[in-house]
Design a protein around this motif. Structure first.
Motif, PDB file in Angstrom:
ATOM      1  N   PHE A  88      75.014 -16.461  11.379  1.00 28.67           N
ATOM      2  CA  PHE A  88      75.611 -16.682  12.699  1.00 28.67           C
ATOM      3  C   PHE A  88      77.115 -16.487  12.604  1.00 28.67           C
ATOM      4  O   PHE A  88      77.706 -16.671  11.542  1.00 28.67           O
ATOM      5  N   ASP A  89      77.746 -16.155  13.726  1.00 36.23           N
ATOM      6  CA  ASP A  89      79.174 -15.885  13.741  1.00 36.23           C
ATOM      7  C   ASP A  89      79.699 -16.076  15.159  1.00 36.23           C
ATOM      8  O   ASP A  89      78.926 -16.033  16.122  1.00 36.23           O
ATOM      9  N   VAL A  90      81.012 -16.226  15.282  1.00 37.21           N
ATOM     10  CA  VAL A  90      81.662 -16.238  16.589  1.00 37.21           C
ATOM     11  C   VAL A  90      82.605 -15.052  16.625  1.00 37.21           C
ATOM     12  O   VAL A  90      83.411 -14.866  15.713  1.00 37.21           O
ATOM     13  N   GLN A  91      82.467 -14.231  17.652  1.00 36.81           N
ATOM     14  CA  GLN A  91      83.242 -13.001  17.787  1.00 36.81           C
ATOM     15  C   GLN A  91      83.880 -12.930  19.163  1.00 36.81           C
ATOM     16  O   GLN A  91      83.377 -13.513  20.125  1.00 36.81           O
ATOM     17  N   SER A  92      84.952 -12.162  19.270  1.00 36.66           N
ATOM     18  CA  SER A  92      85.552 -11.895  20.565  1.00 36.66           C
ATOM     19  C   SER A  92      84.572 -11.058  21.388  1.00 36.66           C
ATOM     20  O   SER A  92      83.983 -10.096  20.884  1.00 36.66           O
ATOM     21  N   ALA A  93      84.400 -11.414  22.644  1.00 40.23           N
ATOM     22  CA  ALA A  93      83.497 -10.666  23.523  1.00 40.23           C
ATOM     23  C   ALA A  93      83.992  -9.233  23.724  1.00 40.23           C
ATOM     24  O   ALA A  93      83.206  -8.341  24.043  1.00 40.23           O
ATOM     25  N   HIS A  94      85.279  -8.985  23.482  1.00 40.48           N
ATOM     26  CA  HIS A  94      85.829  -7.631  23.650  1.00 40.48           C
ATOM     27  C   HIS A  94      85.261  -6.637  22.641  1.00 40.48           C
ATOM     28  O   HIS A  94      85.408  -5.432  22.818  1.00 40.48           O
ATOM     29  N   THR A  95      84.628  -7.118  21.566  1.00 44.88           N
ATOM     30  CA  THR A  95      84.065  -6.206  20.570  1.00 44.88           C
ATOM     31  C   THR A  95      82.659  -5.727  20.962  1.00 44.88           C
ATOM     32  O   THR A  95      82.081  -4.910  20.259  1.00 44.88           O
ATOM     33  N   ILE A  96      82.137  -6.226  22.080  1.00 46.53           N
ATOM     34  CA  ILE A  96      80.823  -5.769  22.554  1.00 46.53           C
ATOM     35  C   ILE A  96      80.978  -4.385  23.175  1.00 46.53           C
ATOM     36  O   ILE A  96      81.755  -4.193  24.099  1.00 46.53           O
ATOM     37  N   GLU A  97      80.232  -3.417  22.630  1.00 47.48           N
ATOM     38  CA  GLU A  97      80.276  -2.035  23.132  1.00 47.48           C
ATOM     39  C   GLU A  97      79.219  -1.778  24.197  1.00 47.48           C
ATOM     40  O   GLU A  97      79.398  -0.936  25.060  1.00 47.48           O
ATOM     41  N   GLY A  98      78.080  -2.444  24.066  1.00 50.31           N
ATOM     42  CA  GLY A  98      76.992  -2.201  25.007  1.00 50.31           C
ATOM     43  C   GLY A  98      75.811  -3.095  24.704  1.00 50.31           C
ATOM     44  O   GLY A  98      75.858  -3.920  23.796  1.00 50.31           O
ATOM     45  N   LYS A  99      74.781  -2.920  25.505  1.00 52.85           N
ATOM     46  CA  LYS A  99      73.559  -3.692  25.312  1.00 52.85           C
ATOM     47  C   LYS A  99      72.516  -2.811  24.619  1.00 52.85           C
ATOM     48  O   LYS A  99      72.589  -1.590  24.670  1.00 52.85           O
ATOM     49  N   CYS A 100      71.558  -3.462  23.983  1.00 53.50           N
ATOM     50  CA  CYS A 100      70.445  -2.744  23.376  1.00 53.50           C
ATOM     51  C   CYS A 100      69.203  -3.613  23.490  1.00 53.50           C
ATOM     52  O   CYS A 100      69.278  -4.762  23.939  1.00 53.50           O
ATOM     53  N   THR A 101      68.079  -3.065  23.094  1.00 48.35           N
ATOM     54  CA  THR A 101      66.829  -3.807  23.108  1.00 48.35           C
ATOM     55  C   THR A 101      66.250  -3.802  21.709  1.00 48.35           C
ATOM     56  O   THR A 101      66.117  -2.733  21.106  1.00 48.35           O
ATOM     57  N   VAL A 102      65.927  -4.987  21.202  1.00 49.57           N
ATOM     58  CA  VAL A 102      65.248  -5.091  19.916  1.00 49.57           C
ATOM     59  C   VAL A 102      63.818  -5.521  20.226  1.00 49.57           C
ATOM     60  O   VAL A 102      63.575  -6.636  20.660  1.00 49.57           O
ATOM     61  N   HIS A 103      62.893  -4.590  20.034  1.00 42.60           N
ATOM     62  CA  HIS A 103      61.489  -4.809  20.356  1.00 42.60           C
ATOM     63  C   HIS A 103      60.756  -5.442  19.175  1.00 42.60           C
ATOM     64  O   HIS A 103      61.189  -5.315  18.028  1.00 42.60           O
ATOM     65  N   SER A 104      59.627  -6.052  19.464  1.00 39.23           N
ATOM     66  CA  SER A 104      58.722  -6.424  18.382  1.00 39.23           C
ATOM     67  C   SER A 104      58.179  -5.114  17.812  1.00 39.23           C
ATOM     68  O   SER A 104      58.196  -4.067  18.473  1.00 39.23           O
TER      69      SER A 104
END
Length: 161
Positions: A88-104
């Motif tokens: 686990f980690d805490v990061q700046s939200a500004h480092t989020i580039e986009g969303k993705c989907t991790v499927h089963s």
């Protein structure tokens, strides 16, 4: 869920800068690596909070790629395979580039078209020990290797499986 520290407030969502994409706790995101030659990191957003200066942070649970794990990438790992870690980690939200989907694994195997933001996970990974849960998966035919969804498998000549 962890308690919010004094001077901070929980947020229900965060809009990725320069986009109209909204991230909420429970979403999977692509995070910008410090080394621009590397692919983005993949993380599960656990919590979003802002401090008194409105600096937004996200608490994330990291996914590891096989090559980032102890033991490295193996023949049966798919190109889009990830391991959900206990890191686990805490990061700046500004480092989020986009969303993705991790499927089963099961749902990923049924996808008609795998997009750039589609990944799958069939193992949890303990980063400190290199252990996996489950520690084994079903193997197929004479090769006795787990199924790699990138390889077309129709029927084994030997066992007819």
């Amino acid at each position: 869920m962890a308690k919010t520290k004094p001077g901070r407030k929980d947020l229900d969502s965060y809009t990725i800068k320069g986009t109209n994409k909204v991230v909420r706790p429970g979403d999977c995101v692509l995070m910008r690596p410090s080394d621009t030659d590397k692919p983005p990191y993949v993380a599960l957003v656990e919590k979003i909070e802002a401090d008194h200066r409105n600096s937004v942070k996200v608490r994330v649970r990291w996914y590891y790629r096989p090559e980032e794990s102890i033991g490295g990438r193996r023949q049966f790992h798919g190109a889009k395979e990830l391991f959900l870690s206990d890191h686990f980690d805490v990061q700046s939200a500004h480092t989020i580039e986009g969303k993705c989907t991790v499927h089963s694994f099961k749902n990923y195997s049924k996808l008609e078209n795998v997009g750039a933001e589609d990944y799958f996970c069939r193992f949890e990974y303990k980063a400190s020990t290199g252990g996996f849960t489950p520690d084994r998966v079903a193997v197929y035919c004479k090769c006795e290797m787990p199924y790699n969804p990138d390889d077309l498998m129709v029927q084994c000549e030997g066992c007819k499986d």
